[in-house]
Design a protein around this motif. Structure first.
Motif, PDB file in Angstrom:
ATOM      1  N   ILE A 116       7.277  19.937 -28.694  1.00 16.51           N
ATOM      2  CA  ILE A 116       5.864  19.694 -28.404  1.00 16.51           C
ATOM      3  C   ILE A 116       5.715  18.756 -27.201  1.00 16.51           C
ATOM      4  O   ILE A 116       4.887  18.987 -26.319  1.00 16.51           O
ATOM      5  CB  ILE A 116       5.146  19.137 -29.664  1.00 16.51           C
ATOM      6  CG1 ILE A 116       5.121  20.222 -30.760  1.00 16.51           C
ATOM      7  CG2 ILE A 116       3.748  18.651 -29.345  1.00 16.51           C
ATOM      8  CD1 ILE A 116       4.479  21.549 -30.344  1.00 16.51           C
ATOM      9  N   ALA A 117       6.567  17.737 -27.145  1.00 15.16           N
ATOM     10  CA  ALA A 117       6.491  16.810 -25.998  1.00 15.16           C
ATOM     11  C   ALA A 117       6.795  17.570 -24.707  1.00 15.16           C
ATOM     12  O   ALA A 117       6.091  17.416 -23.693  1.00 15.16           O
ATOM     13  CB  ALA A 117       7.473  15.651 -26.197  1.00 15.16           C
ATOM     14  N   ASP A 118       7.828  18.410 -24.736  1.00 14.61           N
ATOM     15  CA  ASP A 118       8.197  19.161 -23.526  1.00 14.61           C
ATOM     16  C   ASP A 118       7.118  20.174 -23.167  1.00 14.61           C
ATOM     17  O   ASP A 118       6.848  20.418 -21.987  1.00 14.61           O
ATOM     18  CB  ASP A 118       9.551  19.867 -23.727  1.00 14.61           C
ATOM     19  CG  ASP A 118      10.713  18.873 -23.703  1.00 14.61           C
ATOM     20  OD1 ASP A 118      10.492  17.712 -23.305  1.00 14.61           O
ATOM     21  OD2 ASP A 118      11.837  19.261 -24.084  1.00 14.61           O
ATOM     22  N   LEU A 119       6.499  20.748 -24.175  1.00 14.00           N
ATOM     23  CA  LEU A 119       5.432  21.719 -23.919  1.00 14.00           C
ATOM     24  C   LEU A 119       4.231  21.025 -23.263  1.00 14.00           C
ATOM     25  O   LEU A 119       3.652  21.529 -22.295  1.00 14.00           O
ATOM     26  CB  LEU A 119       5.030  22.398 -25.235  1.00 14.00           C
ATOM     27  CG  LEU A 119       3.947  23.460 -25.169  1.00 14.00           C
ATOM     28  CD1 LEU A 119       4.314  24.578 -24.201  1.00 14.00           C
ATOM     29  CD2 LEU A 119       3.708  24.060 -26.578  1.00 14.00           C
ATOM     30  N   ARG A 120       3.896  19.859 -23.773  1.00 16.55           N
ATOM     31  CA  ARG A 120       2.767  19.120 -23.169  1.00 16.55           C
ATOM     32  C   ARG A 120       3.058  18.814 -21.703  1.00 16.55           C
ATOM     33  O   ARG A 120       2.211  18.996 -20.824  1.00 16.55           O
ATOM     34  CB  ARG A 120       2.537  17.787 -23.914  1.00 16.55           C
ATOM     35  CG  ARG A 120       1.833  17.943 -25.238  1.00 16.55           C
ATOM     36  CD  ARG A 120       1.443  16.574 -25.806  1.00 16.55           C
ATOM     37  NE  ARG A 120       1.198  16.680 -27.232  1.00 16.55           N
ATOM     38  CZ  ARG A 120       0.105  17.205 -27.782  1.00 16.55           C
ATOM     39  NH1 ARG A 120      -0.862  17.654 -26.996  1.00 16.55           N
ATOM     40  NH2 ARG A 120      -0.035  17.286 -29.085  1.00 16.55           N
ATOM     41  N   GLU A 121       4.285  18.362 -21.455  1.00 15.25           N
ATOM     42  CA  GLU A 121       4.653  18.032 -20.072  1.00 15.25           C
ATOM     43  C   GLU A 121       4.604  19.282 -19.204  1.00 15.25           C
ATOM     44  O   GLU A 121       4.124  19.252 -18.075  1.00 15.25           O
ATOM     45  CB  GLU A 121       6.053  17.398 -20.053  1.00 15.25           C
ATOM     46  CG  GLU A 121       6.440  16.749 -18.725  1.00 15.25           C
ATOM     47  CD  GLU A 121       6.848  17.734 -17.628  1.00 15.25           C
ATOM     48  OE1 GLU A 121       6.741  17.374 -16.450  1.00 15.25           O
ATOM     49  OE2 GLU A 121       7.264  18.888 -17.932  1.00 15.25           O
ATOM     50  N   ALA A 122       5.094  20.408 -19.751  1.00 15.58           N
ATOM     51  CA  ALA A 122       5.139  21.656 -18.979  1.00 15.58           C
ATOM     52  C   ALA A 122       3.725  22.093 -18.607  1.00 15.58           C
ATOM     53  O   ALA A 122       3.456  22.497 -17.472  1.00 15.58           O
ATOM     54  CB  ALA A 122       5.850  22.749 -19.772  1.00 15.58           C
ATOM     55  N   VAL A 123       2.801  21.967 -19.554  1.00 15.98           N
ATOM     56  CA  VAL A 123       1.415  22.364 -19.289  1.00 15.98           C
ATOM     57  C   VAL A 123       0.822  21.463 -18.203  1.00 15.98           C
ATOM     58  O   VAL A 123       0.186  21.929 -17.251  1.00 15.98           O
ATOM     59  CB  VAL A 123       0.580  22.297 -20.595  1.00 15.98           C
ATOM     60  CG1 VAL A 123      -0.906  22.400 -20.295  1.00 15.98           C
ATOM     61  CG2 VAL A 123       1.018  23.392 -21.561  1.00 15.98           C
TER      62      VAL A 123
END
Ligand code: PLP
Length: 502
Positions: free
Chosen positions: A452-459
Motif C-alpha cells: 500500500i505504501a508503494d502504491l501510494r508513492e507510485a500514484v
C-alpha cells in the motif's frame, strides 16, 4: 520510428473493424512486412537483455558438453540461479504465481517428490502408489467441492495444471456431444472473462467459443448465455472466481440454464477451488458454486495454486464416471500393445502426484481454513486501502483477486512504477487495469503495508509526472488498444521464440 509509432501510423487511424479486414493484406505487402520484421527485431533485441540475464556469467549449452560435468558443480549453478530469483517471490512481491513460501513446506514437498522421482503414473502396475496418490487427491478435492452433498458419483483425474484440466473438460464435452447428440459443429458459451485456456481448448479441439459479455460487476451476463444457447451448444463455462477481476459468475443461474438445456456446465475453480469452500466455512456469504448445484457437470481446481502443491498439478472433476470416460484415450490395435491414458500426457510424473498428495494430507482441513482466513483478511485490507485512494477504483466486488484502475491516469504507469520497486502485478485489459492475486506470501508480516505504501508513492509519482513515457507502460498501452491484433500476436510469438534462444 519505434514499433509503436510505426504500427500506430499504419493501422491505428483506421476504424478497428476495418483493421481486421486490411491487416492481413497490408502485412502481405513486402515493404510493410519487411518493416514490421525490422521493428519486431528491434523490440526483441531490447527484451533479450532482460530475458537472458545469465549470459556470459554461467556456462550455457547449445550442444551436449563433451564430457559430463560434475554433479556438485551443476547443483551449485542451479542453486545460485534459484536463490537469485527467490527473494522476489518469497518476500511477497509477486501477484499469484507462487502460493506458498515457508521453507519447511517447500522442503517437505521436495522430499516427497524426490522419493517418487522415478515413478510414472502411466504404469500403474509398476507404481500402484502413483495411482493411490492420484485417486486420493481427486477424491479429497471432490469431497471439498460438494461431492458429499449429492448422490452422484463425482469423479475426475489429476492433470498437469489448470490449463490441462480445462482442455480435458472441453474435449470431454466435444466427444460426449458428438456421441450422444451427433453434434459435429460444437459450440461452447464462455464469458469474456473466462480464462484463455478455454480459447486454447477451442483452438486445439475445433470448438467454436461463443463469448458472452459480463455485467457492470464483471460477472457473466447469464441472460446473454441463455440467448446464446442453440442446437450446437455443448457446454457453458463459469468461473469461481475469474482470473482478471476475481468475481464469481452467477453459477446457480447458469447451472439452472445448463440443466434445462441439457448441456454441460464447467465451473472453472482453478483459482477458487481451494479457497471458496473454506471461505464459506469461515462465514463469508458466497453464492453456491460447486457440485451442490445439479447443473454443474464438471469443475477444475488447481492443487498447484491454493492447494499448495508444487507446480504441475490440478484436478478436473466430473459429475459422473460416464462423462469422465469421454476424457480417456485408448488404442487397442497398436503394435506397441494396449494403450490407455486418462489425460493429455503419456507418461505422468509420479513425483507430482506424490507431492500433491503430501501437500493436501499435511495441510488438512484446519490448515486450509487458517490459510484462507489470513488470505481473505489480507485481501480485504488491500482492497479497503485502495478504495481510500481518491484516484483509484476497485473493479467489481472481489474477495482475493483485487483489480483496480484509474479514471485519471494511465494505470500501466503505476504498474511500471511498482515494478521499479520490485513488485510484479498483472496488467490486464478491456478495461485497462492491474490486479494482485493475494496468496499466502502476502500474509507475511509487513507485506500488505509495504504494497500500500508503494502504491501510494507510485500514484503520487505518476500524477506528478504525467508525460513520462518509459518502461512497459507504452507497450502495454499499445498492446491493449492497438486494433491490429495480428501485429500484437506476432510480437507475442516472437517473444516465445526469444525464450528458446540459448
Ligand atoms: C481462473 C483460472 N483458470 C485457469 C487457469 C490456468 O491455470 P494454469 O496456469 O495452471 O494452466 C488460471 C491461471 O491463473 C486461472 O486463474
Amino acid at each position: 520510428m519505434n514499433l509503436k509509432n510505426f504500427v500506430l501510423t499504419q493501422f491505428e487511424r483506421l476504424n478497428p473493424r476495418l483493421v481486421g479486414a486490411v491487416e492481413k493484406p497490408l502485412k502481405a505487402i513486402p515493404f510493410v512486412n519487411r518493416r514490421l520484421e525490422q521493428e519486431y527485431a528491434a523490440i526483441m533485441a531490447d527484451l533479450e537483455h532482460e530475458l537472458k540475464p545469465y549470459r556470459g556469467e554461467f556456462a550455457s549449452y547449445a550442444r551436449l558438453p563433451e564430457n559430463g560435468r560434475a554433479p556438485a558443480d551443476i547443483l551449485a549453478d542451479i542453486q545460485t540461479l534459484t536463490h537469485r530469483e527467490e527473494a522476489r517471490w518469497k518476500e511477497g512481491f509477486v501477484s499469484g504465481a507462487v502460493f506458498y513460501g515457508d521453507d519447511d513446506h517447500i522442503q517437505f514437498l521436495n522430499q516427497a517428490a524426490n522419493l517418487a522421482a522415478a515413478s510414472n503414473a502411466l504404469h500403474a502396475h509398476v507404481w500402484p502408489s502413483a495411482s493411490k496418490f492420484e485417486a486420493e487427491v481427486v477424491a479429497m478435492t471432490a469431497d471439498m467441492l460438494g461431492a458429499a452433498h449429492t448422490p452422484d458419483d463425482i469423479c475426475g483425474t489429476l492433470t498437469s495444471g489448470g490449463t490441462e484440466s480445462i482442455l480435458m473438460a472441453m474435449k470431454t464435452y466435444r466427444d460426449w456431444a458428438r456421441d450422444t447428440k451427433g453434434i459435429t459443429q460444437p459450440e461452447v458459451i464462455a464469458p469474456v472473462t473466462a480464462h484463455a485456456a478455454f480459447d486454447k481448448a477451442a483452438h486445439y479441439f475445433g470448438l467454436k467459443l461463443v463469448h458472452i459479455p459480463v455485467d457492470d460487476n464483471f460477472r457473466a451476463d447469464w441472460i446473454a448465455a441463455k440467448n446464446a444457447i442453440n442446437k450446437n451448444t455443448i457446454a457453458m463455462v463459469g468461473s469461481a472466481p475469474t482470473f482478471p477481476h476475481g468475481m464469481i459468475d452467477p453459477i446457480s443461474e447458469m447451472s439452472a440454464l445448463a440443466q434445462e438445456a441439457g448441456i454441460g456446465f464447467h465451473v472453472d475453480a482453478c483459482v477458487g477451488g481451494f479457497v471458496l469452500p473454506w471461505a464459506e466455512k469461515l462465514g463469508y456469504h458466497l453464492p453456491p458454486f460447486d457440485f451442490r448445484l445439479p447443473g454443474v457437470t464438471s469443475m477444475s481446481a488447481d492443487t498447484h495454486k491454493y492447494g499448495l502443491a508444487a507446480k504441475g498439478s490440478s484436478v478436473v472433476l466430473y459429475r459422473t464416471p460416464e462423462l469422465r470416460r469421454y476424457q480417456y484415450f485408448v488404442v487397442t490395435d497398436w503394435p506397441g500393445g494396449m494403450y490407455f491414458s486418462p489425460s493429455m500426457a503419456g507418461s505422468r510424473p509420479g513425483a507430482a502426484a506424490a507431492a500433491t498428495w503430501a501437500a493436501l494430507v499435511s495441510i488438512g482441513q484446519s490448515g486450509y481454513l487458517e490459510r484462507t482466513r489470513r488470505i481473505l483478511e489480507t485481501a480485504q485490507f488491500i482492497r479497503q486501502e485502495i478504495e481510500t485512494m481518491p484516484n483509484l477504483r476497485v473493479l467489481g466486488d472481489p474477495l482475493f483477486i483485487i483489480a483496480f484502475t484509474s479514471d485519471n491516469f494511465d494505470i500501466y504507469r503505476v504498474m511500471d512504477r511498482l515494478g521499479q520497486k520490485g513488485w510484479s502485478l498483472n496488467g490486464l485489459h478491456k478495461p485497462s487495469c492491474i490486479h494482485i492475486m493475494v496468496t499466502n506470501l502476502h500474509t507475511q508480516p509487513g507485506v500488505k503495508e509495504r504494497l500500500i505504501a508503494d502504491l501510494r508513492e507510485a500514484v503520487t509519482f505518476v500524477q506528478a509526472n504525467p508525460q513520462a513515457e518509459s518502461g512497459l507502460a507504452p507497450v502495454y498501452g499499445m498492446a491493449a488498444s492497438l486494433p491490429a491484433r495480428g501485429v500484437v500476436g506476432d510480437m507475442l510469438k516472437r517473444y516465445l521464440d526469444l525464450l528458446y534462444k540459448v
